[in-house]
Write an enzyme that holds these catalytic residues in place. Sequence first.
Site, PDB file in Angstrom:
ATOM      1  CE  LYS A   1      -3.251  -2.783  -0.304  1.00  0.00           C
ATOM      2  NZ  LYS A   1      -4.128  -3.508   0.585  1.00  0.00           N
TER       3      LYS A   1
HETATM    4  C1  LIG Z   1      -5.216  -4.599   0.817  1.00  0.00           C
HETATM    5  C2  LIG Z   1      -6.673  -4.502   0.691  1.00  0.00           C
HETATM    6  C3  LIG Z   1      -7.533  -4.832   1.750  1.00  0.00           C
HETATM    7  C4  LIG Z   1      -7.063  -5.506   3.014  1.00  0.00           C
HETATM    8  O1  LIG Z   1      -6.085  -4.840   3.704  1.00  0.00           O
HETATM    9  P1  LIG Z   1      -5.265  -5.629   4.845  1.00  0.00           P
HETATM   10  O2  LIG Z   1      -4.629  -4.518   5.612  1.00  0.00           O
HETATM   11  O3  LIG Z   1      -4.272  -6.486   4.130  1.00  0.00           O
HETATM   12  O4  LIG Z   1      -6.220  -6.389   5.651  1.00  0.00           O
HETATM   13  C5  LIG Z   1      -8.885  -4.605   1.595  1.00  0.00           C
HETATM   14  N1  LIG Z   1      -9.379  -4.099   0.460  1.00  0.00           N
HETATM   15  C6  LIG Z   1      -8.610  -3.796  -0.598  1.00  0.00           C
HETATM   16  C7  LIG Z   1      -9.234  -3.224  -1.824  1.00  0.00           C
HETATM   17  C8  LIG Z   1      -7.228  -4.006  -0.515  1.00  0.00           C
HETATM   18  O5  LIG Z   1      -6.458  -3.734  -1.575  1.00  0.00           O
END
Ligand SMILES: *Cc1c(COP(=O)(O)O)cnc(C)c1O
Length: 383
Positions: free
Chosen positions: A183
């Site tokens: 992210k």
């Molecule tokens: C990464 C992601 C999540 C989940 O995030 P985590 O922190 O890994 O639980 C949820 N929705 C989307 C669209 C994502 O890309």
Amino acid sequence: MRKEFLPFSRPSVSEEDISAVADVLRSGWITTGPQNAAFEQQFSKYTGGSHAVALVSATAAMHLLLKALGIGPGDEVITPAMTWVSTINMIHMTGATPVFADIDRDTLMVTDKTVDACVSKKTRMIIPVHFAGAALDLDPLRALAEKHNFILVEDAAHAAGTKYKGEKIGARGTALFSFHPIKNITTGEGGMFVSDDKDLSDTIRKLKFHGLGVDAFDRTTHGRSPQAEVLMPGFKYNMPDILAALGISQLKRLDAFNQKRKELAKLYRTLLTEVDEIIPLKVPDHDMSHCWHLFIVRLNTDKSCCSRDVFMDELKKRNIGTGLHFRAAHLQKYYRETMGFKPGMLPHTEWNSDRIFSLPLFPDMMPEDVEDVVKAIKDILVR
Ligand SMILES: *Cc1c(COP(=O)(O)O)cnc(C)c1O
């Protein structure tokens, strides 16, 4: 051909980030404490949101939210199938039913029309996704949520720094962010619940730590009150200070990271205009600013040599990594088999699911890396 492998994503970790974490390790307090509180405060200031609760993942945030709202058997939650599977898993785990809204073919986002088509008397919540760093067209979705009296929760895992009509995502309503290593900023693993609803935020805060109604650390008592008692049964999803310190350090560079992503994305878009077989996503027409979380393209399988999967393999042979965001959730084994979903239900989602892949994009990449990727793509198509 490139000598070194180019991954599709790589976190940008500085010596300052490393020192911030090392300081916490030396401090004598490594779980939820002052760093966690400071990270929550700084993140809510950054987004403009009123309340922020730091958690171990966005998935944890989703789980707590569904629990906090008492969503369960008999309830329906509308979400795209073009999303990460965690959302569907959490809805399913609470006993509620996921209902899938199709997406716009070129932005990969739901619209008020595709959501409206899924509304029933049982609808309790909608969870649209700000996809790849672009912003959803929120106003029509907000109007729809108000009209039908259900809750709108924005999946903002891709949208740290994204703006809609001049306002950061998170500034209003309820949004969930992720700090997984791919992210735009990372804490290793982590997430943030951000909301303008104080009661809901208070409930999330209780649920994240055993339902005790206190954080692991209390400034005034230099520890946590040992007399704290369970106010409601809760979970163990609090973010430790080791991670929060990394988050604080990363947040300082988020705008610079996003600027770098924007420049690289611009270069991709320019170079790819020469490649007919590759179709980038459309940047939405509504007033927004993009944080370029991912650079997603579609392979025009009618015009090109091979399938998307073969194409990804060919890129890998040329030392270019790619990602897949996402394979349609409704057609994955468990959901197909238990809920009877079949191909054909969600035409735009499925069309993209077969053709999309994500090209390398991260702040430490160089323009020459983008050129290498486009060269490799052309090389495959020529053969
Ligand atoms: C990464 C992601 C999540 C989940 O995030 P985590 O922190 O890994 O639980 C949820 N929705 C989307 C669209 C994502 O890309």
